[in-house]
Design a protein around this motif. Sequence first.
Motif, PDB file in Angstrom:
ATOM      1  N   THR A 315       3.126 -56.733   4.124  1.00  0.00           N
ATOM      2  CA  THR A 315       2.809 -58.135   4.410  1.00  0.00           C
ATOM      3  C   THR A 315       3.960 -59.060   4.065  1.00  0.00           C
ATOM      4  O   THR A 315       3.897 -60.254   4.359  1.00  0.00           O
ATOM      5  CB  THR A 315       1.565 -58.574   3.632  1.00  0.00           C
ATOM      6  OG1 THR A 315       1.781 -58.335   2.229  1.00  0.00           O
ATOM      7  CG2 THR A 315       0.343 -57.771   4.079  1.00  0.00           C
ATOM      8  N   ALA A 316       4.998 -58.509   3.424  1.00  0.00           N
ATOM      9  CA  ALA A 316       6.185 -59.296   3.077  1.00  0.00           C
ATOM     10  C   ALA A 316       7.311 -58.326   2.759  1.00  0.00           C
ATOM     11  O   ALA A 316       7.094 -57.111   2.619  1.00  0.00           O
ATOM     12  CB  ALA A 316       5.908 -60.215   1.886  1.00  0.00           C
ATOM     13  N   ILE A 317       8.512 -58.842   2.656  1.00  0.00           N
ATOM     14  CA  ILE A 317       9.658 -58.022   2.281  1.00  0.00           C
ATOM     15  C   ILE A 317       9.532 -57.660   0.803  1.00  0.00           C
ATOM     16  O   ILE A 317       9.280 -58.538  -0.034  1.00  0.00           O
ATOM     17  CB  ILE A 317      10.975 -58.773   2.553  1.00  0.00           C
ATOM     18  CG1 ILE A 317      11.136 -59.006   4.062  1.00  0.00           C
ATOM     19  CG2 ILE A 317      12.172 -58.011   2.013  1.00  0.00           C
ATOM     20  CD1 ILE A 317      12.394 -59.755   4.438  1.00  0.00           C
ATOM     21  N   ASP A 318       9.674 -56.391   0.492  1.00  0.00           N
ATOM     22  CA  ASP A 318       9.504 -55.943  -0.889  1.00  0.00           C
ATOM     23  C   ASP A 318      10.614 -56.489  -1.771  1.00  0.00           C
ATOM     24  O   ASP A 318      11.660 -56.959  -1.308  1.00  0.00           O
ATOM     25  CB  ASP A 318       9.469 -54.409  -0.946  1.00  0.00           C
ATOM     26  CG  ASP A 318      10.743 -53.784  -0.410  1.00  0.00           C
ATOM     27  OD1 ASP A 318      11.733 -53.708  -1.151  1.00  0.00           O
ATOM     28  OD2 ASP A 318      10.750 -53.389   0.782  1.00  0.00           O
ATOM     29  N   VAL A 408      12.813 -53.334   7.283  1.00  0.00           N
ATOM     30  CA  VAL A 408      11.412 -53.669   7.517  1.00  0.00           C
ATOM     31  C   VAL A 408      10.955 -53.151   8.874  1.00  0.00           C
ATOM     32  O   VAL A 408       9.817 -52.704   9.039  1.00  0.00           O
ATOM     33  CB  VAL A 408      11.206 -55.195   7.428  1.00  0.00           C
ATOM     34  CG1 VAL A 408       9.755 -55.554   7.705  1.00  0.00           C
ATOM     35  CG2 VAL A 408      11.611 -55.697   6.051  1.00  0.00           C
ATOM     36  N   ALA A 409      11.850 -53.205   9.877  1.00  0.00           N
ATOM     37  CA  ALA A 409      11.484 -52.808  11.242  1.00  0.00           C
ATOM     38  C   ALA A 409      11.090 -51.345  11.334  1.00  0.00           C
ATOM     39  O   ALA A 409      10.343 -50.951  12.241  1.00  0.00           O
ATOM     40  CB  ALA A 409      12.639 -53.097  12.200  1.00  0.00           C
ATOM     41  N   GLU A 410      11.564 -50.516  10.404  1.00  0.00           N
ATOM     42  CA  GLU A 410      11.211 -49.100  10.430  1.00  0.00           C
ATOM     43  C   GLU A 410       9.726 -48.875  10.155  1.00  0.00           C
ATOM     44  O   GLU A 410       9.190 -47.819  10.482  1.00  0.00           O
ATOM     45  CB  GLU A 410      12.045 -48.345   9.387  1.00  0.00           C
ATOM     46  CG  GLU A 410      13.536 -48.311   9.707  1.00  0.00           C
ATOM     47  CD  GLU A 410      14.331 -47.638   8.603  1.00  0.00           C
ATOM     48  OE1 GLU A 410      13.714 -47.298   7.568  1.00  0.00           O
ATOM     49  OE2 GLU A 410      15.550 -47.448   8.772  1.00  0.00           O
ATOM     50  N   GLU A 411       9.054 -49.867   9.570  1.00  0.00           N
ATOM     51  CA  GLU A 411       7.662 -49.694   9.157  1.00  0.00           C
ATOM     52  C   GLU A 411       6.669 -50.273  10.160  1.00  0.00           C
ATOM     53  O   GLU A 411       5.461 -50.255   9.909  1.00  0.00           O
ATOM     54  CB  GLU A 411       7.457 -50.346   7.788  1.00  0.00           C
ATOM     55  CG  GLU A 411       8.371 -49.797   6.709  1.00  0.00           C
ATOM     56  CD  GLU A 411       8.141 -50.457   5.362  1.00  0.00           C
ATOM     57  OE1 GLU A 411       6.966 -50.747   5.051  1.00  0.00           O
ATOM     58  OE2 GLU A 411       9.114 -50.686   4.623  1.00  0.00           O
ATOM     59  N   VAL A 412       7.162 -50.795  11.278  1.00  0.00           N
ATOM     60  CA  VAL A 412       6.271 -51.384  12.287  1.00  0.00           C
ATOM     61  C   VAL A 412       6.634 -50.822  13.652  1.00  0.00           C
ATOM     62  O   VAL A 412       7.742 -50.319  13.859  1.00  0.00           O
ATOM     63  CB  VAL A 412       6.378 -52.927  12.293  1.00  0.00           C
ATOM     64  CG1 VAL A 412       5.883 -53.502  10.974  1.00  0.00           C
ATOM     65  CG2 VAL A 412       7.810 -53.370  12.560  1.00  0.00           C
ATOM     66  N   PRO A 413       5.718 -50.879  14.630  1.00  0.00           N
ATOM     67  CA  PRO A 413       5.993 -50.361  15.979  1.00  0.00           C
ATOM     68  C   PRO A 413       7.144 -51.111  16.645  1.00  0.00           C
ATOM     69  O   PRO A 413       7.488 -52.235  16.240  1.00  0.00           O
ATOM     70  CB  PRO A 413       4.668 -50.579  16.717  1.00  0.00           C
ATOM     71  CG  PRO A 413       3.651 -50.695  15.648  1.00  0.00           C
ATOM     72  CD  PRO A 413       4.336 -51.345  14.496  1.00  0.00           C
ATOM     73  N   VAL A 420      10.334 -58.787  14.381  1.00  0.00           N
ATOM     74  CA  VAL A 420      10.775 -58.937  12.990  1.00  0.00           C
ATOM     75  C   VAL A 420      12.266 -59.240  12.944  1.00  0.00           C
ATOM     76  O   VAL A 420      12.724 -60.115  12.187  1.00  0.00           O
ATOM     77  CB  VAL A 420      10.448 -57.670  12.177  1.00  0.00           C
ATOM     78  CG1 VAL A 420      11.232 -57.641  10.872  1.00  0.00           C
ATOM     79  CG2 VAL A 420       8.956 -57.591  11.888  1.00  0.00           C
ATOM     80  N   ARG A 421      13.042 -58.522  13.748  1.00  0.00           N
ATOM     81  CA  ARG A 421      14.491 -58.790  13.796  1.00  0.00           C
ATOM     82  C   ARG A 421      14.761 -60.207  14.293  1.00  0.00           C
ATOM     83  O   ARG A 421      15.642 -60.907  13.777  1.00  0.00           O
ATOM     84  CB  ARG A 421      15.187 -57.767  14.689  1.00  0.00           C
ATOM     85  CG  ARG A 421      15.207 -56.343  14.125  1.00  0.00           C
ATOM     86  CD  ARG A 421      16.089 -55.430  14.958  1.00  0.00           C
ATOM     87  NE  ARG A 421      16.161 -54.093  14.400  1.00  0.00           N
ATOM     88  CZ  ARG A 421      15.380 -53.089  14.781  1.00  0.00           C
ATOM     89  NH1 ARG A 421      14.470 -53.291  15.743  1.00  0.00           N
ATOM     90  NH2 ARG A 421      15.494 -51.897  14.224  1.00  0.00           N
ATOM     91  N   GLU A 559       5.776 -63.063  10.381  1.00  0.00           N
ATOM     92  CA  GLU A 559       5.680 -62.104  11.482  1.00  0.00           C
ATOM     93  C   GLU A 559       4.904 -60.868  11.046  1.00  0.00           C
ATOM     94  O   GLU A 559       4.092 -60.324  11.815  1.00  0.00           O
ATOM     95  CB  GLU A 559       7.088 -61.712  11.936  1.00  0.00           C
ATOM     96  CG  GLU A 559       7.140 -61.008  13.265  1.00  0.00           C
ATOM     97  CD  GLU A 559       6.693 -61.886  14.417  1.00  0.00           C
ATOM     98  OE1 GLU A 559       6.176 -61.330  15.409  1.00  0.00           O
ATOM     99  OE2 GLU A 559       6.829 -63.115  14.327  1.00  0.00           O
ATOM    100  N   LEU A 560       5.122 -60.415   9.829  1.00  0.00           N
ATOM    101  CA  LEU A 560       4.387 -59.253   9.321  1.00  0.00           C
ATOM    102  C   LEU A 560       2.897 -59.570   9.182  1.00  0.00           C
ATOM    103  O   LEU A 560       2.043 -58.703   9.411  1.00  0.00           O
ATOM    104  CB  LEU A 560       4.971 -58.816   7.977  1.00  0.00           C
ATOM    105  CG  LEU A 560       6.379 -58.214   8.027  1.00  0.00           C
ATOM    106  CD1 LEU A 560       6.895 -57.948   6.618  1.00  0.00           C
ATOM    107  CD2 LEU A 560       6.403 -56.934   8.847  1.00  0.00           C
ATOM    108  N   GLN A 561       2.572 -60.789   8.803  1.00  0.00           N
ATOM    109  CA  GLN A 561       1.167 -61.172   8.691  1.00  0.00           C
ATOM    110  C   GLN A 561       0.511 -61.240  10.063  1.00  0.00           C
ATOM    111  O   GLN A 561      -0.662 -60.883  10.224  1.00  0.00           O
ATOM    112  CB  GLN A 561       1.061 -62.510   7.970  1.00  0.00           C
ATOM    113  CG  GLN A 561       1.421 -62.418   6.489  1.00  0.00           C
ATOM    114  CD  GLN A 561       1.612 -63.776   5.850  1.00  0.00           C
ATOM    115  OE1 GLN A 561       1.391 -64.806   6.486  1.00  0.00           O
ATOM    116  NE2 GLN A 561       2.048 -63.793   4.601  1.00  0.00           N
TER     117      GLN A 561
END
Length: 575
Positions: A315-318, A408-413, A420-421, A559-561
Amino acid sequence: MTTSAIPANSPTGTGDVPVAGTGANGSSPGARDGAVVPAAPTLSDRLDGLERLVRNGTGRLDRPLLDEAAVLLDRAGQRLRLSGEHTVVTLAGGTGSGKSSLFNGICGLELSPTGVRRPMTSKAHACVWGLDGAGPLLDWLDVDKRHRYARASALDLERADSSLQGLVLLDLPDHDSIQALHRAEVDRFVTIADLLVWVVDPQKYADAALHRNYIVPFARHAGVTLIVLNQVDRLQPGEVDDCVADLRRLLEAEGLADPRIVTTSAVSEQGVAGFREILVDTVAARRARSERLSADIDKVAERFVPHRFDAEPPTAIDDGRRTELVQSLTDAAGAPAVAEAMESAYELRAADFIGWPVTALITRLRSDPLRRMRLTELREELRGAFTGPVGAQQGDVDNALQTVADGVAEEVPPPWARSVRAAARSHATELPESLGVSLKEALPTFNQVPRWWWLVKTWQYFLILVAVLGVAWIGLLVAYGLFDVGGDEPPALVGDAGLIPYVAVLVVCTLGMGWLTASACRNLVALSSAKHGDRMEQHMRERIERVADEKVLAPVAEELQVYARFREDVDVALG
């Protein structure tokens, strides 16, 4: 022949059937253990979820998928606003299948022309049982007023349990017509009908055009699809079951799960009895409309599934990536170099206060006369160095953004990876200037110095004064004690030449004390300047963190939300 066939263990109509996973009373097995089972989404909930999918997917997912979902939402909204007391049933089939005869047989009147030449039915014919609220529905269906017929339920008074009140029965043109307009008419109605009835005959039930263009694309609509094998009067009694079995095998191979098949013969009144019973049950249940829309939503919602991962999304950048980004932006802004420069400026500024004035005077006599001016202008130079973007700095910023976005993009489709980018780079051109402004605001003012510097400076000038007074004392002792200037008896403090060594020692000690004080203070300043540089770097880092949060982390988190809500809405749309 009046025999009929339906699938084993399948209801003949669309009445209530037990829901998988529930008991006889409709409760979930988990309810026996006291567990709270969430209620399944309603049709309205699923449509709302699909609408949010379209809204959140705009600009992220493929346009054709969003357009298809938008068309369904519009169609569903219009259908739900129209009569829910009427069930729209279409009779579709190829030339010579006997659908018009079947239509007339259900209506009890010759309303639709019959024949075997191609084409026969050129416009959709509608027969309505119950006129209240049917007008707007027929207008929406775009049925020509010349081909609308109404039947009172008096036709069914002899069998009250078989009332067709609320039925809108449509006889469509041939799907295999040589006229493109006829095929387009069929294509339009099969997308909006509540119950799809495909009429086939024993000779052409395997027609490739029917199966390729309609059965396969609507395979998920098995719950609102009925296959009518008409003209079974042409078969021998033993051939009917074989024909039905072969038709069922073909339909199941094409993905139509547990197909409902009914056999009819329009040559006698009893030949359509089984089909009529199904229509009665369908109309009585009044669920065909919602079941059809649910099947449409299922079909569209499944196309959204590949655009989400099963794993719970971030839900956010770690914190690790956040720290890495802030460090990269700190380096790109040159904060360590600024902090080092400020350490040097701190030491130079301190030298004006805690330095031994005698040494400073000697150094100044042989130093660059521009030194003091550069010290004065150092802060303005540092401010000017960070008021706008620099070419190399923009490249460093881009690299920092790409690194954090790729992680982050590696964790979403893929579609969300692109968004995200894009979110990470949404303020890329503003970042260099924002970083420069953050450093500019972090620079301290040089007219604020520690109090102890003023104390040391006062002490040093006091020692200078003592040394000057000592030298003057020695001068008086030499003049009055050695050369007897003035002739009169001078005071002992200025007339006794024996005091000269003691006063000279006092002067030397005073000078030495000043030098030692300056040396000790320089060591303290060296330690303080390092701490000052660390504080400055931390202060700049905090401001850079605020810039990173506002310009990079917040857009990416938003964007992640959106993606997290998208995943939830896919589940809602799927039901």
